[in-house]
Write a protein that holds these residues in place. Structure first.
Motif, PDB file in Angstrom:
ATOM      1  N   TYR A   7       0.849  -1.195   0.000  1.00 15.84           N
ATOM      2  CA  TYR A   7       0.000   0.000   0.000  1.00 15.84           C
ATOM      3  C   TYR A   7       0.880   1.238   0.000  1.00 15.84           C
ATOM      4  O   TYR A   7       2.081   1.167   0.290  1.00 15.84           O
ATOM      5  CB  TYR A   7      -0.944   0.003   1.206  1.00 15.84           C
ATOM      6  N   ILE A   8       0.283   2.367  -0.338  1.00 18.10           N
ATOM      7  CA  ILE A   8       0.967   3.660  -0.193  1.00 18.10           C
ATOM      8  C   ILE A   8       0.762   4.111   1.247  1.00 18.10           C
ATOM      9  O   ILE A   8      -0.374   4.345   1.682  1.00 18.10           O
ATOM     10  CB  ILE A   8       0.415   4.706  -1.179  1.00 18.10           C
ATOM     11  N   SER A   9       1.863   4.216   1.993  1.00 17.27           N
ATOM     12  CA  SER A   9       1.750   4.578   3.410  1.00 17.27           C
ATOM     13  C   SER A   9       1.667   6.084   3.612  1.00 17.27           C
ATOM     14  O   SER A   9       1.032   6.552   4.567  1.00 17.27           O
ATOM     15  CB  SER A   9       2.945   4.018   4.185  1.00 17.27           C
ATOM     16  N   SER A  10       2.294   6.856   2.717  1.00 16.53           N
ATOM     17  CA  SER A  10       2.231   8.318   2.836  1.00 16.53           C
ATOM     18  C   SER A  10       2.754   8.961   1.565  1.00 16.53           C
ATOM     19  O   SER A  10       3.450   8.318   0.767  1.00 16.53           O
ATOM     20  CB  SER A  10       3.040   8.811   4.041  1.00 16.53           C
ATOM     21  N   LEU A  11       2.400  10.228   1.387  1.00 16.47           N
ATOM     22  CA  LEU A  11       2.943  11.043   0.302  1.00 16.47           C
ATOM     23  C   LEU A  11       3.412  12.360   0.887  1.00 16.47           C
ATOM     24  O   LEU A  11       2.816  12.872   1.846  1.00 16.47           O
ATOM     25  CB  LEU A  11       1.897  11.328  -0.781  1.00 16.47           C
ATOM     26  N   GLY A  12       4.465  12.908   0.306  1.00 14.93           N
ATOM     27  CA  GLY A  12       4.964  14.203   0.740  1.00 14.93           C
ATOM     28  C   GLY A  12       5.299  15.075  -0.459  1.00 14.93           C
ATOM     29  O   GLY A  12       5.988  14.639  -1.383  1.00 14.93           O
ATOM     30  N   LEU A  13       4.781  16.291  -0.456  1.00 17.14           N
ATOM     31  CA  LEU A  13       5.037  17.236  -1.539  1.00 17.14           C
ATOM     32  C   LEU A  13       5.813  18.428  -0.998  1.00 17.14           C
ATOM     33  O   LEU A  13       5.411  19.037  -0.001  1.00 17.14           O
ATOM     34  CB  LEU A  13       3.726  17.714  -2.160  1.00 17.14           C
ATOM     35  N   SER A  14       6.924  18.764  -1.656  1.00 15.06           N
ATOM     36  CA  SER A  14       7.702  19.958  -1.309  1.00 15.06           C
ATOM     37  C   SER A  14       7.742  20.873  -2.526  1.00 15.06           C
ATOM     38  O   SER A  14       7.988  20.422  -3.644  1.00 15.06           O
ATOM     39  CB  SER A  14       9.124  19.577  -0.900  1.00 15.06           C
ATOM     40  N   VAL A  15       7.492  22.155  -2.291  1.00 16.14           N
ATOM     41  CA  VAL A  15       7.454  23.138  -3.375  1.00 16.14           C
ATOM     42  C   VAL A  15       8.332  24.325  -2.986  1.00 16.14           C
ATOM     43  O   VAL A  15       8.292  24.805  -1.851  1.00 16.14           O
ATOM     44  CB  VAL A  15       6.015  23.621  -3.648  1.00 16.14           C
ATOM     45  N   ARG A  64      -1.098  11.246   4.884  1.00 15.90           N
ATOM     46  CA  ARG A  64      -0.533  10.230   5.777  1.00 15.90           C
ATOM     47  C   ARG A  64      -1.510   9.112   6.106  1.00 15.90           C
ATOM     48  O   ARG A  64      -1.366   8.451   7.135  1.00 15.90           O
ATOM     49  CB  ARG A  64      -0.028  10.900   7.059  1.00 15.90           C
ATOM     50  N   GLN A  65      -2.474   8.903   5.270  1.00 16.34           N
ATOM     51  CA  GLN A  65      -3.402   7.795   5.456  1.00 16.34           C
ATOM     52  C   GLN A  65      -3.135   6.722   4.409  1.00 16.34           C
ATOM     53  O   GLN A  65      -2.678   7.014   3.306  1.00 16.34           O
ATOM     54  CB  GLN A  65      -4.847   8.288   5.353  1.00 16.34           C
ATOM     55  N   MET A  66      -3.437   5.487   4.773  1.00 19.66           N
ATOM     56  CA  MET A  66      -3.203   4.372   3.862  1.00 19.66           C
ATOM     57  C   MET A  66      -4.008   4.543   2.580  1.00 19.66           C
ATOM     58  O   MET A  66      -5.171   4.932   2.594  1.00 19.66           O
ATOM     59  CB  MET A  66      -3.601   3.053   4.529  1.00 19.66           C
ATOM     60  N   LEU A  67      -3.339   4.242   1.457  1.00 21.48           N
ATOM     61  CA  LEU A  67      -3.996   4.325   0.159  1.00 21.48           C
ATOM     62  C   LEU A  67      -3.811   3.015  -0.612  1.00 21.48           C
ATOM     63  O   LEU A  67      -2.769   2.363  -0.500  1.00 21.48           O
ATOM     64  CB  LEU A  67      -3.412   5.472  -0.670  1.00 21.48           C
ATOM     65  N   ILE A  68      -4.790   2.666  -1.372  1.00 20.48           N
ATOM     66  CA  ILE A  68      -4.814   1.594  -2.375  1.00 20.48           C
ATOM     67  C   ILE A  68      -4.146   0.284  -1.942  1.00 20.48           C
ATOM     68  O   ILE A  68      -3.241  -0.217  -2.605  1.00 20.48           O
ATOM     69  CB  ILE A  68      -4.216   2.077  -3.725  1.00 20.48           C
ATOM     70  N   PRO A  69      -4.533  -0.339  -0.826  1.00 18.29           N
ATOM     71  CA  PRO A  69      -3.955  -1.641  -0.466  1.00 18.29           C
ATOM     72  C   PRO A  69      -4.214  -2.670  -1.571  1.00 18.29           C
ATOM     73  O   PRO A  69      -5.339  -2.813  -2.043  1.00 18.29           O
ATOM     74  CB  PRO A  69      -4.692  -2.006   0.828  1.00 18.29           C
ATOM     75  N   THR A  70      -3.154  -3.377  -1.985  1.00 19.23           N
ATOM     76  CA  THR A  70      -3.214  -4.282  -3.128  1.00 19.23           C
ATOM     77  C   THR A  70      -2.367  -5.520  -2.840  1.00 19.23           C
ATOM     78  O   THR A  70      -1.344  -5.437  -2.164  1.00 19.23           O
ATOM     79  CB  THR A  70      -2.677  -3.573  -4.388  1.00 19.23           C
ATOM     80  N   THR A  71      -2.790  -6.646  -3.362  1.00 20.68           N
ATOM     81  CA  THR A  71      -2.049  -7.887  -3.168  1.00 20.68           C
ATOM     82  C   THR A  71      -0.642  -7.778  -3.761  1.00 20.68           C
ATOM     83  O   THR A  71      -0.468  -7.280  -4.874  1.00 20.68           O
ATOM     84  CB  THR A  71      -2.799  -9.061  -3.840  1.00 20.68           C
ATOM     85  N   VAL A  72       0.343  -8.234  -3.013  1.00 21.60           N
ATOM     86  CA  VAL A  72       1.726  -8.230  -3.498  1.00 21.60           C
ATOM     87  C   VAL A  72       1.818  -9.096  -4.747  1.00 21.60           C
ATOM     88  O   VAL A  72       1.268 -10.202  -4.804  1.00 21.60           O
ATOM     89  CB  VAL A  72       2.687  -8.750  -2.408  1.00 21.60           C
ATOM     90  N   GLY A  73       2.510  -8.588  -5.752  1.00 23.69           N
ATOM     91  CA  GLY A  73       2.607  -9.298  -7.024  1.00 23.69           C
ATOM     92  C   GLY A  73       1.612  -8.806  -8.051  1.00 23.69           C
ATOM     93  O   GLY A  73       1.654  -9.234  -9.200  1.00 23.69           O
TER      94      GLY A  73
END
Length: 287
Positions: free
Chosen positions: A149-157, A180-189
């Motif tokens: 899953y995507i655990s977090s994203l960070g944007l710097s400008v 900072r919230q979980m995104l798109i949990p998906t099966t490994v592979g």
């Protein structure tokens, strides 16, 4: 006769109150489809000032793959692809200037700088950098390693970009936004695929952000897969479900419940009043 009229009246009130409460409660199951955003247009350019260069026109139809770019991170030891991302993306940053909301949009160009690390089996990240912007996407696995899953994203400008001149921030600091919230949990592979995904970005109080700062990452025709071992291309995808927006039904339920209780109390009081009045009248008549 008066007693029959009172009973009919009480029954009517009970039916009305019950119907109102049920209608209010049933609306909780009604979903409203989230409207599509219109961030993508054919006339957008990427760059700053007179050196701006046109970007491939982005599709008017979400099924048209024009404007879609591939971003690939290679394993530092094996040289194989370990994170693969395909999308047509735009970053929106909103901030206040002279008490008015200002907005700056930037497409993520195809020829962005790709960095990252995927040596750890359970954690990896990809950094996408372009003029004045840096987007970090962090990936992780669930305990047991069954899903990623995507655990977090960070944007710097950079505040030195012309569109951010005047924003109340220290010149040595970057404009920072996070999800900072979980995104798109998906099966490994497997990869994850979605025609449209909208990710809100928020500030962190520890950064002392300027008032009104917020952002959104718009991802069109997204497909992404980290922790790749067997192939240089995407594995079969898990398709996203249509995003639904549920209305807050707390107020209607509360109003309906309050009305029902008030009616029932009124009915009970009126019933007690009628009972004693009729009984008193019958007693006086017998005397």
């Amino acid at each position: 006769m008066a007693r029959r009229v009172a009973i009919v009246y009480l029954n009517c009130l009970i039916i009305c109150a019950t119907t109102t409460a049920l209608v209010s409660a049933l609306t909780i199951n009604q979903a409203t489809t989230k409207p599509r955003y219109t961030k993508f247009s054919a006339s957008t350019t990427e760059g700053i000032g007179p050196l701006a260069t046109p970007v491939s026109s982005v599709a008017q139809s979400k099924n048209d793959d024009s404007g879609v770019a591939y971003y690939r991170l290679f394993h530092s030891k094996t040289g194989a692809t370990c994170i693969l991302l395909k999308t047509d993306a735009v970053v929106e940053v909103v901030f206040k200037l002279h008490d008015l909301d200002e907005q700056a949009d930037s497409f993520i160009p195809e020829k962005a700088l790709i960095e990252g690390d995927c040596k750890n089996e359970d954690y990896a990240f990809m950094r996408i950098s372009w003029t004045g912007y840096s987007l970090v996407i962090n990936f992780a696995k669930t305990p047991g390693g069954e899903r990623w899953y995507i655990s977090s994203l960070g944007l710097s400008v950079s505040p030195d970009l012309p569109q951010f001149h005047g924003i109340p921030i220290q010149r040595k600091s970057s404009i920072k936004l996070y999800h900072r919230q979980m995104l798109i949990p998906t099966t490994v592979g497997k990869s994850y695929s979605c025609s449209e995904l909208e990710v809100p970005l928020e500030t962190d109080e520890e950064d002392n952000p300027p008032p009104g700062l917020r952002g959104t990452l718009y991802l069109r025709l997204l497909q992404v897969q980290p922790f790749m071992y067997k192939s240089e291309e995407f594995e079969p995808a898990r398709e996203c479900k249509p995003q639904m927006l549920y209305r807050d039904e707390t107020a209607p339920i509360a109003v309906g419940s309050t009305l029902a209780v008030a009616v029932l109390l009124t009915i009970s009081g009126y019933g007690v009043y009628r009972y004693f009045k009729v009984k008193n009248v019958q007693y006086n008549t017998m005397e």
